[in-house]
Design an enzyme around this catalytic site. Structure first.
Site, PDB file in Angstrom:
ATOM      1  N   LEU A 125      41.902  47.371  50.844  1.00  0.00           N
ATOM      2  CA  LEU A 125      42.293  46.848  49.534  1.00  0.00           C
ATOM      3  C   LEU A 125      42.624  48.013  48.620  1.00  0.00           C
ATOM      4  O   LEU A 125      41.767  48.840  48.309  1.00  0.00           O
ATOM      5  CB  LEU A 125      41.155  46.019  48.933  1.00  0.00           C
ATOM      6  CG  LEU A 125      41.379  45.508  47.505  1.00  0.00           C
ATOM      7  CD1 LEU A 125      42.516  44.487  47.468  1.00  0.00           C
ATOM      8  CD2 LEU A 125      40.096  44.896  46.943  1.00  0.00           C
ATOM      9  N   HIS A 229      31.749  53.827  44.778  1.00  0.00           N
ATOM     10  CA  HIS A 229      32.545  54.708  43.925  1.00  0.00           C
ATOM     11  C   HIS A 229      32.863  53.953  42.634  1.00  0.00           C
ATOM     12  O   HIS A 229      33.089  52.738  42.660  1.00  0.00           O
ATOM     13  CB  HIS A 229      33.837  55.076  44.662  1.00  0.00           C
ATOM     14  CG  HIS A 229      34.644  56.130  43.992  1.00  0.00           C
ATOM     15  ND1 HIS A 229      35.468  55.856  42.914  1.00  0.00           N
ATOM     16  CD2 HIS A 229      34.773  57.461  44.244  1.00  0.00           C
ATOM     17  CE1 HIS A 229      36.067  56.972  42.536  1.00  0.00           C
ATOM     18  NE2 HIS A 229      35.663  57.957  43.320  1.00  0.00           N
TER      19      HIS A 229
END
EC number: 2.3.1.109
Length: 350
Positions: A125, A229
């Site tokens: 993605l 992240h």
């Protein structure tokens, strides 16, 4: 208009450009033209039915039809680990006890695991930073569930998603520095690239077969186990609102979490329904074709020519009223059926 469709060979240049914007840590989209071309071919062969389940992988693109440009990608692997072993760490516990010394201590550990073998995986993605607006991110992510709902027979009973783990602004992974470096003796970016381009034999050859004691890791490494992240936090939130959860499995390289769910329990899969297409021009008096209505994911039922869009509408009966432009984008005609579901859960405000 923004629409999602299966990848085509002509998309290679745009996808290569996107890959250059991902940064370190996204193993499934390396900026390697040969690898990306092979990934596209594998997707095309998947749609043609010429691959075994362990090799099958669907790749979708988000296209800006006005610019005629691919601005995002997302993918589904049908069944991971059937050809190449699928590795992650399971966060577990070992108990050390001694009645004689009156000691009882539970110790967090990392076990090398293949527990997700055979599950379907949501992966790859990525959305161009310039297009991270107008709900394009949730659209590109959740459309995969709508495809799974339409063609449920091709996918596993469980679906997983490996989320990108924490790295700092220099691309340094605290988890890798405390774990992987001791076994591989290479930089995180190099290991990340090798894994992303399918060169995974070194993982089986070099990873520890015995549990690792988390307490022996550096404090900054312990702190990022199961964390994503910062740029991945929105993607994690999108999947969690659909029912995927962290169940204690993390990536062997960066410690990022793996989310998972029973496929049939995912909201989009469970709640999507079919409607019959009616085509009419937009009218200010029209209640159904309403720019202020709820936002919906809409897709056709064509396996080889899958198309999906976002639209605002009100659902009043078993029909779905589309403008000619929306019908053209979906590749449907009056009387065809489409699959539809709200982009967000009814109780979720966006």
């Amino acid at each position: 208009m923004m629409k999602v469709r299966p990848v085509e060979r002509r998309d290679l240049a745009d996808i290569f450009e996107l890959a250059g914007k991902t940064g370190v840590g996204m193993t499934s989209l390396p900026q390697n033209e040969q690898h990306l071309a092979a990934r596209i071919e594998r997707a095309l062969n998947t749609w043609q039915g010429s691959l075994d389940p362990g090799e099958q992988g669907y790749l979708f693109v988000l296209e800006d039809s006005e610019q005629q440009k691919v601005v995002g990608v997302s993918a589904i692997e049908v069944a991971v680990g059937l050809n190449d072993p699928w590795y992650n760490f399971r966060v577990g516990t070992l108990v050390h006890a001694s009645k004689a010394l009156n000691v009882y201590k539970s110790v967090p550990t990392l076990f090398l695991s293949n527990d997700h073998t055979g599950y379907s995986e949501l992966c790859t993605l990525f959305l161009d930073p310039d297009y991270r607006k107008d709900k394009n991110g949730p659209f590109l992510s959740k459309v995969r569930f709508l495809f799974i709902a339409a063609f449920r027979q091709y996918f596993s009973r469980k679906v997983i998603a490996e989320m990108r783990g924490y790295t700092d602004e220099q691309g340094r992974s605290p988890f890798w520095e405390s774990v992987g470096r001791h076994f591989f003796s290479i930089e995180f970016a190099k290991a990340d690239y090798l894994s992303g381009t399918g060169q995974k034999a070194f993982i089986a050859e070099l990873m520890p077969k015995h549990p690792l004691y988390v307490d022996f890791l550096a404090e900054e490494a312990r702190a990022v186990i199961g964390q994503v992240h910062p740029h991945t936090a929105p993607a994690r939130a999108v999947l969690e609102t659909e029912g995927l959860q962290y169940q204690g499995y993390v990536d062997i390289f960066d410690g990022g979490p793996t989310l998972e769910a029973n496929t049939d329990d995912v909201r989009v899969v469970r709640d999507s329904s079919k409607r019959t297409v009616v085509i009419k021009d937009y009218d200010i008096e029209d209640y159904d074709i309403d720019p202020n209505g709820r936002l919906y994911l809409v897709a056709n039922d064509h396996y080889h020519h899958f198309r999906a869009i976002l639209m605002n509408t009100h659902l009043s009966d078993e029909r779905l009223r589309l403008t000619p432009e929306s019908a053209e984008a979906l590749g449907v005609a009056a009387g065809d059926s489409v699959r539809i579901v709200s982009l967000f859960a009814p109780e979720t405000k966006r």
